[in-house]
Design a protein around this motif. Structure first.
Motif, PDB file in Angstrom:
ATOM      1  N   SER A   1       2.641   0.681   1.175  1.00 23.97           N
ATOM      2  CA  SER A   1       2.280  -0.179   2.322  1.00 23.97           C
ATOM      3  C   SER A   1       1.488   1.138   3.193  1.00 23.97           C
ATOM      4  CB  SER A   1       3.568  -0.425   3.108  1.00 23.97           C
ATOM      5  OG  SER A   1       3.240  -0.580   4.636  1.00 23.97           O
ATOM      6  N   VAL A   2       2.038   2.594   3.007  1.00 26.45           N
ATOM      7  CA  VAL A   2       1.252   3.523   3.720  1.00 26.45           C
ATOM      8  C   VAL A   2      -0.052   4.024   3.428  1.00 26.45           C
ATOM      9  CG1 VAL A   2       1.329   6.007   3.850  1.00 26.45           C
ATOM     10  CG2 VAL A   2       3.221   4.737   4.268  1.00 26.45           C
ATOM     11  N   ILE A   3      -0.163   3.623   1.913  1.00 20.41           N
ATOM     12  CA  ILE A   3      -1.350   3.844   1.204  1.00 20.41           C
ATOM     13  C   ILE A   3      -2.492   2.761   1.667  1.00 20.41           C
ATOM     14  CG2 ILE A   3      -2.892   4.112  -0.724  1.00 20.41           C
ATOM     15  CD1 ILE A   3      -0.282   5.518  -1.869  1.00 20.41           C
ATOM     16  N   PHE A   4      -2.037   1.667   1.707  1.00 27.15           N
ATOM     17  CA  PHE A   4      -2.783   0.452   2.118  1.00 27.15           C
ATOM     18  C   PHE A   4      -3.341   0.864   3.522  1.00 27.15           C
ATOM     19  CE2 PHE A   4      -2.910  -1.866  -1.218  1.00 27.15           C
ATOM     20  CZ  PHE A   4      -2.453  -2.985  -1.522  1.00 27.15           C
ATOM     21  N   ALA A   5      -2.368   1.037   4.510  1.00 26.60           N
ATOM     22  CA  ALA A   5      -2.657   1.360   5.935  1.00 26.60           C
ATOM     23  C   ALA A   5      -3.774   2.499   6.085  1.00 26.60           C
ATOM     24  CB  ALA A   5      -1.482   1.765   6.705  1.00 26.60           C
ATOM     25  N   GLY A   6      -3.422   3.589   5.126  1.00 27.18           N
ATOM     26  CA  GLY A   6      -4.343   4.787   5.314  1.00 27.18           C
ATOM     27  C   GLY A   6      -5.926   4.218   4.933  1.00 27.18           C
TER      28      GLY A   6
ATOM     29  N   PHE B   1      -7.236   1.269   4.676  1.00 26.05           N
ATOM     30  CA  PHE B   1      -8.106   0.319   5.530  1.00 26.05           C
ATOM     31  C   PHE B   1      -8.362   1.042   6.967  1.00 26.05           C
ATOM     32  CE2 PHE B   1      -7.539  -2.949   2.421  1.00 26.05           C
ATOM     33  CZ  PHE B   1      -6.296  -3.502   2.472  1.00 26.05           C
ATOM     34  N   VAL B   2      -7.436   1.651   7.173  1.00 27.61           N
ATOM     35  CA  VAL B   2      -8.000   2.563   8.629  1.00 27.61           C
ATOM     36  C   VAL B   2      -9.515   3.283   8.517  1.00 27.61           C
ATOM     37  CG1 VAL B   2      -7.251   4.312  10.136  1.00 27.61           C
ATOM     38  CG2 VAL B   2      -5.646   2.388   9.947  1.00 27.61           C
TER      39      VAL B   2
END
Lengths: 105, 158, 490
Positions: free
Chosen positions: B137-142, B144-145
């Motif tokens: 989830s953290v990697i996805f967030a990073g 996409f941001v």
């Protein structure tokens, strides 16, 4: 919090507190955006050292799992922060946090 | 030997704060990371040491150096002219306070946990699987941001 | 295995969102994201019907006969938070069908929003302290991204300021978790509670970290700047649910279920609450820009929630949790309203607006419902929660605090009415003659939230019995356990 199973266990605790002090000093006394991110990185290093040195012979595998996860989180936060720094530089050619114009509290 | 490594970690981290040139500050932070990785090796935590050296001293420092070279040297911020001596004085006061209290800190008494003979892979993937979902989830967030930040820059640059 | 879809479904949808963005720029991402939110809302309502009303449901997942060991835990408090998150996420998603047309890549926006919702669901569904920390970080990164989607210079500055302050808070929390791990050797909430760990150092760290996450005074500096510079959907979902989940829910879990309940912690929470109530209301008085005023008002209302929960009495906890739910609904409504005003008229500075009520009936009606709810006017939902908090204060004989709570509530009504009169009534200004009503989906989501406000106000007793009481029982059980350990074991 001092580890009684390590020889000189108190040195590790002192190092942790010293890293935390240096990191917080860097955040509160420096004006460049990149230095703020360096300060965050130093704080994370201190906390990783606390996790590993405090669980020296018994919990060392769980501690390593926690530290690996903390390092992954730090990478993503730093990457987003640096992206924002580049963006801010392209907008206004300055990376000084005192130039933030809407710091009206 | 451990004393030298720990002192090196602290001293190079202090250099990273005090040096005026940004590139030298980042390189001294890199050296501090490498020494911390060696400390982890000596504490019988080889995987954490490998991650510290390859990811922090490698990946994050490369990101910093890329940013610094993209921004260029004309963005150097004029730091307030606080001399280095102020930092050293504050650090000494802080050290004295900590050393007075450090022997009053509670000693850790471990209950011996069974099941610690597992390997790191099993601990990470089998005992803490929710943490792996968290990392995803953290990697996805990073990712996409970062995509959003880059596309905003491109839209404003036109 | 049914509970894990709250985390897995948004993540899977987010990973398909970029591919969907290639096929159709607007229709397919809208449809997929809102379908996902709608399914989550239906799932949460379905779970609440099957819920026996007490106890805990924990499940360990299996995937094709291998033991995956993902332990999801659901109790009354988690159920309340999941329902609130799904409700606000669905209304924000519907609102942004029209609103985000002006802001660039919609599929990226929906992807970030889905990751945010997945992380918030995972925070409330886990029973492990470190997992909670990871998902707080993940939701935080998604929030910084949403702030910087505004595209202007102020968005980038606001996002960076938010990042640094929030990362400092996260490092406090991680330092507390590291201290707990080193002392007890585990990071599960139940095991830590069982081992009787307590240390003042950890308490201070956790209090400081979580207070910054929920923007209590004196840690509130990031909220106004981040909320004014972002697109209007960010304050709705951030102040609506993210502040509650990462700040208040985590604080309640740590201080009520994990550490033994302490009278000093309770008094510190009460002080922080009352200071936030007063400072937030007075800082909101002089603001002309709609969103900045609402940000300060948020700080004040979160103070009410912390005041209620920090009292520690059953009535106080019930009042605090009811105000948590009510505040999510009416504050999301007010922020979405501010976004609608800005979409139609181009600015949200109330000194430049006037007389919008003639052309925008739905928006102004929704605004009236929202502000009456926020000020605590019967029979809307804000009234009942503030009433219960005041009664709880009177019960423990804190008369001055009860008087302050009522006074600030009246002050809230005053400044909100002032802004509403300036923006929606009065003479129509020159450039604003041809503002039209905002498009359909924005109206639909605002009217939907307004109806939820009215329903929760009129039928407040079933709401309390079904949702709030199981949640409050979880926290009260935690207090009872720690007090009985204190009496028996010493």
């Amino acid at each position: 919090m001092a580890n009684n199973l390590l020889p000189y266990g108190w040195m590790y605790v002192y190092t942790v507190f010293a890293m935390l002090f240096i990191g917080f000093y860097c955040i509160f006394a420096r004006r460049s955006m990149i230095r703020l991110l360096i300060g965050l990185e130093i704080i994370s290093k201190g906390i990783c050292l606390l996790i590993i040195s405090g669980s020296y012979p018994q919990n060392i595998t769980t501690a390593q799992a926690l530290v690996i996860t903390v390092i992954v989180i730090e990478v993503c936060v730093m990457a987003v922060g640096l992206g924002l720094v580049i963006n801010a530089f392209r907008h206004s050619a300055s990376i000084d946090v005192r130039d933030f114009s809407n710091l009206k509290g | 030997m451990d004393v030298i490594l720990l002192a090196g970690v602290i001293i190079f981290a202090a250099f990273a704060v005090l040096l005026k040139d940004m590139l030298k500050a980042v390189i001294s932070l890199m050296i501090s990371s490498i020494m911390l990785g060696i400390v982890f090796f000596k504490l019988h935590a080889p995987y954490a040491g490998v991650f510290e050296i390859s990811v922090v001293a490698g990946l994050i420092m490369v990101l910093f150096i890329m940013t610094i070279s993209l921004i260029g040297s004309d963005a150097d911020v004029k730091e307030p002219a606080v001399p280095v001596a102020v930092f050293i004085v504050l650090f000494l006061i802080f050290s004295v306070v900590i050393m007075l209290r450090i022997f009053c800190l509670p000693q850790v008494s471990h209950q011996l946990m069974s099941g610690e003979q597992m390997r790191i892979g099993e601990v990470l993937w089998i005992c803490r699987t929710f943490d792996m979902v968290g990392q995803i989830s953290v990697i996805f967030a990073g990712v996409f941001v970062l995509l959003a930040v880059v596309s905003a820059r491109r839209r404003n640059g036109k | 295995m049914f509970l894990f879809i709250f985390v897995a479904l948004p993540l899977i949808t987010a990973s398909f969102m970029l591919i969907a963005g290639r096929f159709s720029r607007k229709l397919l991402p809208d449809f997929l994201a809102n379908l996902c939110f709608f399914l989550l809302l239906c799932a949460s309502i379905a779970i609440s019907r099957l819920w026996p009303g007490a106890g805990q449901y924990s499940h360990v997942l299996k995937w094709f006969n291998t033991n995956l060991n993902i332990a999801v835990v659901l109790d009354g408090l988690s159920l309340l938070m999941i329902f609130t998150v799904s409700l606000v996420a669905l209304s924000t998603g519907l609102f942004s069908i029209n609103y985000m047309n002006r802001y660039g890549s919609k599929s990226l926006f929906y992807a970030i929003l889905l990751v945010l919702v997945a992380s918030m669901n995972a925070i409330v569904l886990t029973a492990d302290l470190f997992t909670m920390y990871i998902f707080i970080e993940s939701a935080g990164i998604a929030s910084y991204g949403l702030v910087s989607l505004g595209g202007t210079k102020y968005s980038t500055e606001g996002a960076f300021k938010y990042l640094v302050l929030s990362a400092i808070a996260s490092s406090f929390i991680l330092l507390g978790i590291a201290g707990v791990f080193v002392s007890t050797g585990t990071t599960g909430i139940k095991e830590i509670a069982g081992s009787g760990f307590f240390s003042k150092f950890s308490v201070i760290l956790f209090l400081g970290g979580f207070s910054l996450k929920c923007a209590l005074v004196p840690f509130h500096a990031w909220m106004p700047d981040a909320y004014t510079a972002a697109p209007a959907v960010l304050p709705a979902i951030s102040s609506g649910v993210f502040v509650k989940v990462a700040g208040i829910y985590a604080m309640a879990r740590v201080f009520f279920n994990m550490l033994p309940f302490n009278a000093e912690v309770s008094s510190v929470m009460v002080y922080l609450g009352i200071i936030s109530i007063i400072a937030g209301a007075f800082l909101a008085l002089g603001q002309a820009r709609l969103r900045r005023m609402l940000a300060y008002s948020s700080i004040s209302q979160v103070g009410y929630i912390i005041l209620g929960i920090g009292l520690g009495t059953p009535l106080g906890i019930i009042g605090g949790l009811l105000h948590l739910f009510n505040h999510s609904v009416f504050k999301a409504l007010l922020f979405l309203n501010a976004g609608a005003v800005e979409y139609a008229a181009g600015t949200d500075d109330s000194l430049k607006l006037g007389g919008l009520g003639k052309n925008m009936p739905f928006t102004s009606t929704a605004n009236i419902v929202g502000l009456l709810s926020a000020a605590g006017v019967p029979p809307l939902n804000g009234f009942w929660s503030k009433l219960i908090i005041v009664i709880a204060l009177l019960q423990v004989k804190m008369f001055l605090y009860a008087f302050v709570a009522i006074f600030i509530s009246v002050l809230t009504l005053w400044y909100l009415l002032l802004i509403q009169r300036r923006v929606f009534f009065g003479k129509v200004r020159e450039g604003l003659q041809n503002t039209r009503e905002v498009p359909f989906w924005m109206n639909f989501s605002m009217v939907g939230l307004g109806l939820v406000c009215v329903w929760a106000g009129v039928s407040f007793a079933p709401v309390i019995l079904k949702w709030i009481l199981p949640a409050a029982n979880v926290l009260i059980e935690g207090i009872r356990t720690s007090l009985s350990n204190f009496v028996i074991g010493g």
